[in-house]
Design an enzyme around this catalytic site. Structure first.
Site, PDB file in Angstrom:
ATOM      1  N   ASP A   1      46.340 -10.931  -4.497  1.00 20.08           N
ATOM      2  CA  ASP A   1      46.269 -10.342  -3.160  1.00 20.08           C
ATOM      3  C   ASP A   1      45.102  -9.355  -3.105  1.00 20.08           C
ATOM      4  O   ASP A   1      44.647  -8.877  -4.139  1.00 20.08           O
ATOM      5  CB  ASP A   1      47.588  -9.622  -2.869  1.00 20.08           C
ATOM      6  N   GLU A   2      44.653  -9.029  -1.915  1.00 15.16           N
ATOM      7  CA  GLU A   2      43.544  -8.088  -1.726  1.00 15.16           C
ATOM      8  C   GLU A   2      42.346  -8.493  -2.588  1.00 15.16           C
ATOM      9  O   GLU A   2      41.726  -7.671  -3.263  1.00 15.16           O
ATOM     10  CB  GLU A   2      43.962  -6.649  -2.076  1.00 15.16           C
TER      11      GLU A   2
ATOM     12  N   ARG B   1      45.934  -0.204  10.965  1.00 11.58           N
ATOM     13  CA  ARG B   1      47.271   0.151  10.466  1.00 11.58           C
ATOM     14  C   ARG B   1      48.229   0.416  11.616  1.00 11.58           C
ATOM     15  O   ARG B   1      49.429   0.454  11.452  1.00 11.58           O
ATOM     16  CB  ARG B   1      47.251   1.428   9.598  1.00 11.58           C
TER      17      ARG B   1
END
Length: 769
Positions: A227-228, A610
């Site tokens: 991930d990322e 976010r």
DNA sequence: CTTCTGCGTGTTTTT
DNA sequence: CACGCAGAAG
């Protein structure tokens, strides 16, 4: 958030909640897969469902290796898979934790390392590097330690372990670098210690030099998920590549627009070149956003489109437009903080829970002012990062002792605790002891423990001190089989650590004493989680814990953190503070272009994305720094946001517009006072003398109590046309006209110094005179 | 050997 | 402002 899907066939909890591209990603079980996942596009869901799907197809959970960016994310992922399947996949962790886990099993294959190696944090490796530099006799002034450390880290992130493997030194600087790096490498090995970079690098070397291990882990980890991926460095990529190369079940997810760690060696090329190493890669794009309102997304798209080095991607949503994104300008950072606190209070009054609100900023020091305001408003908050628990002196002291018990060669810890509490062992004694140790070919601690050797190094008071230390050490070493929490208690007791603290003259004594108790309870919690755990396991856990990992979402507490820490999280309400040129984007002085504006923009983008429902962007016209006040202009990112003309998704403070216009006007002028020194200027109220931080503020602050600001209350007009007012920046003036009500009331004021200005009452600090 | 004082300098961001 | 460091006194 939840998708509504009514499937005609039997309901499938793994596939039904997914949209078509998400489903495609989950169903693509075999072969390389690249998931380009926009912010809020349900990436975590895809990964968890994919893991669950693999397991349902008969893949054993232990065959799946999943790498996340934080331990917190790993924990969450495990929990979510568990919920779907009833099984927890055992290999979900960060790269660093994964590496530590394997090295714990195999590092003894690389002598002189043993499996009890110690993990050095930034601070430890910094100190070690310092002593290496001294040993090699290089002039300290020649290269700042800081940049040396950074360069060494870069070397390691490129995959270079041996100093000899560095390109031959041409100039003085690289000769020094080579020499110091070599010494640093040796010193780590002597100490049986690894730094953060080594965790990854040594694992890679292990896989490259030990064919049986490589084979074993290739066979075990049949499915690898990263991930990322946009924030992986070269070494991390190579580790996953080595493991996945034969079976090619490598699934990576990421978003190039959210790459914010290039300074730590993250290499976007990993993502961009992925298809070179894996030409048969299937690519899935996730562009539908489920997290944010349309207005927030609009803002995000507008922000990121100014980056030139990117692949075009436009997030879209079916969510409603929601509230406009608000931009607010304040005269000072203090006011900004106060108004943020007031905003939080108001939101909470409206029923928003504190834990639904997050405040982000670029650098940790910006949190101070905000914290102060929240305290003043009695608003509970938690702060992620900043002064880390495990970086406090009292905690480090005890941890160092614990480390030394586990790894006797940990000389940096030895240095730290040998004279703690003070027992008469100073620099000179230590020097002699180190010499004796070197001659005998043992670690300094071992020399101290040897009666003959220590007698050679010290006499009198110092010798007595050494003896006292050794008997303490041996008594505790005999208790290593005890649970860590008990061991820590014994340590505190036998060191007389509380008494030492009390007599040390340090400040914040209650806090420090409380931290000792907290450390013991952290150890107790560890034991509960890991009944098989050891002191070494506890140490490993705490050294690999990120700030966010320690963060527990507590009800009703507002969360403060840096934009970096915010990666991967989401909050209904987000406030991003300090949107000023020089702060976000951060611009360091005397360094040309070491900071990359595009990365700063991505960081801003991460912050914006976010937010789920509401987003506030704030900036201040002046800020205290190093004790004096500097003026600051709005961030160029704000200018970019406004550049598309009037937008319904954005509500911008008039003061911001004014500030931007001023900035524009100034750009071509030769106004010495404002223009001399780049983006940061000394603040000059009314255009005159430099204001030193003086005591006069206290008086005036009282006058700005909130009750002066009726909210949407038509009552009496505090500033009727014709009255004289004072403004922090513009000085004295006369109110000409006014319209609107309450905080949003707009005033046109004729200032003596600058002429007519239009101000919004709620945000202009006006005083009647 | 420890402790105190004064000076200079300025840390992105974090595993 | 606030911290770390060097140097001197006790």
């Amino acid at each position: 958030m939840m998708l509504n899907s009514k499937s005609t066939s039997a309901p499938d909890p793994l596939l039904d909640p997914l949209n078509p591209p998400q489903r495609q990603a989950v169903l693509h079980a075999e072969g390389p897969l690249l998931i380009l996942a926009g912010a809020g596009s349900g990436k975590t869901r895809v990964i968890t469902h994919r893991i669950a799907y693999l397991v349902r197809r008969g893949v054993r959970p232990e065959s799946i290796l999943a790498i996340t960016f934080t331990n917190k994310a790993a924990g969450e992922m495990r929990r979510r898979v568990e919920k779907l399947l009833g099984v927890e996949p055992p290999w979900v962790s960060t790269f660093h934790s994964f590496a530590a886990r394997l090295l714990r099993r195999h590092l003894d294959r690389v002598p002189p390392y043993t499996r009890d190696f110690t993990i050095y944090d930034e601070d430890d490796s910094f100190n070690l590097l310092k002593s290496c530099l001294e040993e090699t006799g290089v002039d300290r002034g020649l290269i700042p330690l800081r940049s040396l450390r950074e360069e060494i880290s870069q070397i390691k992130n490129r995959g270079i372990l041996e100093a000899d493997a560095l390109p031959p030194a041409s100039d003085l600087r690289s000769r020094i670098l080579r020499q110091v790096y070599g010494r640093y490498r040796e010193a780590l090995e002597e100490r049986n210690a690894v730094d953060f970079d080594d965790l990854l690098l040594l694992l890679l070397k292990l896989l490259e030099t030990q064919p049986d291990l490589l084979e074993r882990y290739r066979r075990q980890f049949r499915y690898v998920l990263i991930d990322e991926f946009q924030d992986t460095n070269r070494v991390q990529y190579l580790i996953s590549h080595r493991i996945a190369e034969p079976h090619r079940n490598l699934c990576v997810t990421g978003d190039p627009d959210q790459s914010i760690y290039s300074w730590r060696g993250a290499d976007l090329q990993n993502m961009l070149n992925f298809e070179k190493d894996y030409p048969e890669t299937a690519v899935v794009k996730l562009e539908q956003n489920y997290r944010s309102t349309g207005n927030i997304l609009e803002t995000a798209n507008q922000v990121i489109q100014f980056n030139r080095q990117r692949r075009e991607k436009v997030l879209w949503t079916e969510n409603g437009a929601g509230e406009p994104v608000e931009v607010h300008c304040f005269s000072s950072a203090e006011e900004e903080a106060r108004e943020i606190a007031e905003l939080v209070e108001e939101l909470e009054r409206e029923g928003v829970r504190g834990s639904d609100i997050a405040i982000f900023y670029r650098t940790n020091n910006l949190s101070r002012e905000i914290e102060r305001a929240l305290v003043a408003f009695n608003i509970p908050y938690t702060i992620v990062g900043a002064i880390e628990f495990y970086e406090r002196k009292e905690v480090k002291d005890l941890v160092a002792f614990l480390r030394l018990l586990v790894n006797r060669r940990d000389t940096e810890s030895f240095r730290r605790v040998i004279n703690l509490p003070p027992r008469g062992i100073g620099k000179a004694t230590l020097e002699k002891l180190f010499q004796a140790a070197a001659q005998a070919g043992v670690a300094p601690l071992m020399a101290a423990l040897d009666p003959a050797l220590r007698a050679r190094a010290a006499r009198g008071r110092a010798l007595a001190g050494l003896e006292a230390f050794c008997s303490l050490y041996q008594a505790l070493a005999g208790r290593l089989d005890q649970p860590v929490s008990r061991l820590l208690e014994l340590l505190i007791e036998q060191l007389g650590y509380e008494a030492y603290l009390l007599s040390s003259g340090l400040d914040h004594l209650e806090d420090r004493l409380a931290n000792l108790a907290e450390l013991v309870s952290a150890a107790a919690q560890y034991e509960e989680r890991q009944p098989e755990g050891s002191a070494g396991g506890f140490l490993e856990e705490i050294s690999l814990l990120a700030a966010v990992d320690r963060w527990e979402e507590k009800r009703d507490r507002v969360t403060l953190m840096t934009l970096h820490s915010a990666k991967g999280l989401e909050f209904p309400v987000v406030i991003i503070a300090g949107l000023e040129e020089g702060t976000l984007p951060l611009i360091r002085k005397n360094t040309e272009d070491r900071t990359d504006r595009e990365e700063e923009r991505r960081l801003f983008y991460v912050g914006v994305t976010r937010a789920q429902r509401q987003l506030y962007l704030t900036h201040a016209r002046s800020r205290l720094q190093y004790g004096s006040r500097f003026s600051s202009s709005p961030s160029s990112f704000l200018k970019e946001l406004l550049s598309s003309g009037p937008a319904c998704w954005l509500r911008v403070d008039d003061l911001t517009r004014e500030a931007l216009a001023e900035e524009e006007a100034r750009a071509g002028s030769w106004d010495l006072e404002w223009d001399a020194s780049g983006p940061r200027r000394r603040y000059s109220p009314g255009g005159g003398r430099t204001e030193k931080d003086g005591p006069e503020k206290d008086g005036s602050e009282k006058e700005w109590a909130e009750e002066d600001w009726p909210d949407e209350d038509p009552g009496e007009d505090p500033f009727p046309p014709g009255c004289r007012v004072y403004h922090d920046t513009y000085g004295e003036g006369i109110v000409l006209q006014a319209s609107g009500l309450g905080r949003r009331r707009r005033l046109t004021i004729d200032f003596e110094s600058v002429g007519e200005k239009r101000l919004v009452l709620g945000f202009a600090r006006l005083r009647r005179i």
